[in-house]
Design an enzyme around this catalytic site. Structure first.
Site, PDB file in Angstrom:
ATOM      1  N   LYS A 193       0.842  -1.187   0.000  1.00 24.51           N
ATOM      2  CA  LYS A 193       0.000   0.000   0.000  1.00 24.51           C
ATOM      3  C   LYS A 193       0.881   1.243   0.000  1.00 24.51           C
ATOM      4  O   LYS A 193       1.816   1.361   0.789  1.00 24.51           O
ATOM      5  CB  LYS A 193      -0.910  -0.016   1.236  1.00 24.51           C
ATOM      6  CG  LYS A 193      -2.065   0.965   1.184  1.00 24.51           C
ATOM      7  CD  LYS A 193      -3.064   0.705   2.302  1.00 24.51           C
ATOM      8  CE  LYS A 193      -4.244   1.651   2.175  1.00 24.51           C
ATOM      9  NZ  LYS A 193      -5.261   1.398   3.224  1.00 24.51           N
ATOM     10  N   GLU A 222     -19.313  -5.504  10.472  1.00 27.94           N
ATOM     11  CA  GLU A 222     -20.268  -4.737  11.258  1.00 27.94           C
ATOM     12  C   GLU A 222     -21.284  -5.618  11.971  1.00 27.94           C
ATOM     13  O   GLU A 222     -21.662  -5.351  13.119  1.00 27.94           O
ATOM     14  CB  GLU A 222     -20.990  -3.726  10.362  1.00 27.94           C
ATOM     15  CG  GLU A 222     -20.112  -2.619   9.827  1.00 27.94           C
ATOM     16  CD  GLU A 222     -19.368  -2.993   8.553  1.00 27.94           C
ATOM     17  OE1 GLU A 222     -18.599  -2.154   8.034  1.00 27.94           O
ATOM     18  OE2 GLU A 222     -19.561  -4.127   8.057  1.00 27.94           O
ATOM     19  N   ARG A 230     -25.298  -1.935   7.637  1.00 30.35           N
ATOM     20  CA  ARG A 230     -24.926  -3.312   7.317  1.00 30.35           C
ATOM     21  C   ARG A 230     -25.216  -4.273   8.476  1.00 30.35           C
ATOM     22  O   ARG A 230     -25.113  -5.478   8.315  1.00 30.35           O
ATOM     23  CB  ARG A 230     -23.445  -3.379   6.946  1.00 30.35           C
ATOM     24  CG  ARG A 230     -23.016  -2.347   5.918  1.00 30.35           C
ATOM     25  CD  ARG A 230     -21.610  -2.575   5.443  1.00 30.35           C
ATOM     26  NE  ARG A 230     -21.570  -3.580   4.405  1.00 30.35           N
ATOM     27  CZ  ARG A 230     -20.451  -4.079   3.892  1.00 30.35           C
ATOM     28  NH1 ARG A 230     -19.283  -3.671   4.354  1.00 30.35           N
ATOM     29  NH2 ARG A 230     -20.487  -4.977   2.940  1.00 30.35           N
TER      30      ARG A 230
END
Length: 632
Positions: free
Chosen positions: A285, A376, A404
């Site tokens: 990343k 979640e 969610r």
């Protein structure tokens, strides 16, 4: 790689993936260099998500080079990986409008480009979507390829594994690519691993595997099972793919996601196969830009910055950056203060430690801090389990992500009336992230749930007080607050609760009453002064201060409700429902978000567009009053 110039001649010759596929393979490394430089320069000018895109430059090029996009489907997950994809698919010149009003979105968007085959703002949807596309194409007799590119932590969500479990039991022409940029699934990357993956994905290896299966079909089942397990264990010595093999995928990798020759070769081999395949690609990343490599979290999402230094530019317009704490900062300080007072407090976040303000808490109370990943549903039921055993869990979650876990919120928390506090960040307008992240629905979807308490602070002091109120409440409670700098002082150290279910009259006026839920109180205040209207800070959506509402209705000719939530089912609806139930016909106007998705742009401009700034509120209220007067 430091930023040195602003010319990208090879990249500027690529207006579509068709142009890319016309290049010889030897030109692809140069294209990757220019694409990375352009991406860095572009995001430095506009702000946006940076580190994830820098990490997938070579992978993006290789995918468009090998697959016949847009006929073949590339489903990106998470969506902020897609800036290189946007640049290569005809939107290079539009990158200067990224996440701005009327400009291109920061996530894939079907109405923006044929190459964006599936919209994505929330994570972990790609495998389900790509599998659905593959099965639909098979039903229609279309020979298209479907590729799901999942990464940046998205494999921590249960939905991804639900899709893998289903896909592995089908014969779908599906390739799942794991962009492993920080999960440390394996360190087995390098020349040997790349060689083995090329070998395992080659036509010869595939033929041997399929031929072996046909031979083994005629042997006794114990021999067949022994051969299968032997293959798994041999592959397991060089690749961590046993889990995916058990789910029904042919696993390949891990390979270096920055070695474009290996990527192209491997993808070509895999594109010739059928059935569920899983390719593990390891990337870095922030690749190619040292500040982002060194601190990918800091450069995950950025404002405008100086690419040569990595720092935000100094203000040249005479304006000073706000030094006020954000509402997230207020929550962060409250969480640490309350945890010091009550050892039952447990902090939970679904992979949003920095965004939701749990960094200090995680450092001060590490044994009471739980980051569950992008999960979640699990976060909410985990909190319910803790509450069953006498703990006081606080779930710090964005409004858009709480959607969610709706079933868990109802079934596991509210139905059992468990004391779980939901600290709902990013309520209302979020700005540049657009409709996938706008917190426009939480009042509506929470208000209909029995046992829920819902609070809407208008400033920093109320935010602290409401968090305390919700924490001390013996049942589920939610405090919703917006992104950005908080109004007023937070009164650090104060852990006093509010009077439960009581609103506050800010000013007394005549004829018209403005009932405001949340921080739009500050836009409504000058309007109330100008119209000599009563102004009420409602504070609680549920329970409503019905006694005050009845009193207001009895003394005013017109009631206006104001909220940064969808009008449909929102706080204004709650007021209307109460007045209807007692037979009160006082005329009223409900202001909030209409039945449309809120697009990306500057937050102040979005409020103005929807008539929720001071000028817009005054215009709407005055027009409504004039209509009432004309009827008399």
């Amino acid at each position: 790689m430091p930023f040195r110039n602003k010319t990208w001649p090879l990249l500027e010759s690529i207006d579509s993936p068709q142009d890319l596929r016309a290049l010889p393979p030897s030109r692809l490394p140069l294209l990757a260099t220019e694409l990375r430089q352009f991406l860095l320069h572009s995001v430095a000018q506009t702000g946006g998500h940076l580190a994830a895109g820098l990490g997938v430059v070579e992978l993006t090029i290789a995918l468009h080079y090998v697959f016949n996009t847009p006929d073949d489907h590339l489903v990106w997950d998470v969506g902020h990986q897609t800036y290189p994809h946007k640049i290569l698919t005809g939107r290079r010149e539009a990158m200067n409008t990224l996440r701005q009003r009327g400009g291109i979105a920061g996530f894939p968007k079907r109405c923006e480009s044929d190459y964006d085959c599936f919209g994505a703002g929330h994570s972990s949807t790609s495998i389900s979507a790509a599998l659905g596309m593959s099965l639909a194409d098979a039903q229609r007799g279309l020979a298209r390829k479907s590729v799901a590119i999942i990464g940046d932590g998205a494999m921590t969500a249960g939905m991804a594994f639900e899709a893998l479990n289903h896909a592995g039991d089908t014969d779908a022409d599906l390739l799942v690519i794991l962009n492993d940029n920080d999960m440390s699934i394996s360190d087995n990357v390098g020349g040997l691993s790349n060689y083995l993956t090329r070998l395992l994905s080659s036509e010869l290896a595939t033929s041997l595997r399929e031929g072996g299966k046909r031979v083994l079909e005629h042997l006794p089942s114990p021999v067949h099972e022994l051969a299968r397990r032997t293959e798994e264990h041999v592959k397991g010595m060089v690749a961590p793919g046993t889990l995916f093999e058990e789910l029904g995928f042919n696993y390949f990798g891990p390979i270096d996601g920055h070695d474009i020759d290996t990527l192209v070769s491997t993808l070509r081999n895999l594109s010739q196969q059928r059935g569920p395949r899983f390719l593990h690609v390891v990337t870095r990343k922030g690749k190619g830009y040292f500040p982002a490599e060194d601190n990918p979290s800091k450069y995950h999402g950025v404002g405008k910055f100086d690419a040569s230094t990595g720092e935000a530019p100094e203000k040249t317009d005479g304006k000073q950056a706000s030094t006020r704490p954000t509402y997230t900062d207020v929550f962060s300080q409250w969480l640490c203060d309350m945890a010091a007072e009550d050892e039952r407090l447990m902090g939970i976040t679904p992979a949003m430690r920095e965004g939701s303000g749990l960094v200090a808490f995680s450092q001060q109370f590490p044994k009471r801090y739980f980051d569950v990943g992008i999960a979640e549903q699990h976060a909410v039921t985990l909190a319910a389990g803790m509450a069953c055993e006498g703990m006081k869990p606080v779930v710090a979650i964005y409004s858009t992500f709480l959607q969610r876990a709706y079933d868990q919120l109802i079934h596991d928390v509210a139905l059992q009336n468990l004391p779980v506090l939901f600290a709902i960040d990013r309520a209302g307008i979020v700005g540049a992230d657009g409709p996938t992240h706008t917190g426009a629905y939480d009042i509506s979807f929470l208000r209909c749930i029995p046992n829920m308490v819902i609070m809407t602070p208008s400033d920093a002091r109320q935010t602290r007080a409401m968090l305390t109120t919700g924490f001390l409440h013996d049942g589920p409670a939610a405090v919703r607050y917006p992104r950005g700098a908080a109004h007023g002082e937070a009164a650090d150290g104060n852990l006093q609760a509010l009077a439960f279910g009581k609103a506050s009259v800010v000013r007394e006026g005549k004829h018209t009453a403005l009932l405001v839920f949340g921080t739009l109180l500050h836009q409504a205040r000058p309007v109330a002064d100008k119209l000599d209207a009563t102004l009420v800070d409602m504070r609680f959506v549920k329970p409503l201060d019905t006694a005050l509402i009845d009193d207001i209705a009895s003394r005013h000719d017109f009631i206006v409700t104001i909220e940064d939530n969808a009008i449909a089912g929102g706080a204004g609806s709650a007021v209307a429902e109460h007045l209807d139930s007692v037979g009160d016909a006082t005329p009223r106007l409900h202001l909030g978000f209409p039945d449309e998705f809120v697009e990306h742009g500057d937050p102040a401009q979005i409020l103005a567009d929807w008539g929720l700034d001071a000028a817009g509120l005054e215009l709407s209220i005055t027009a409504a009053i004039n209509r009432l007067v004309s009827r008399v």
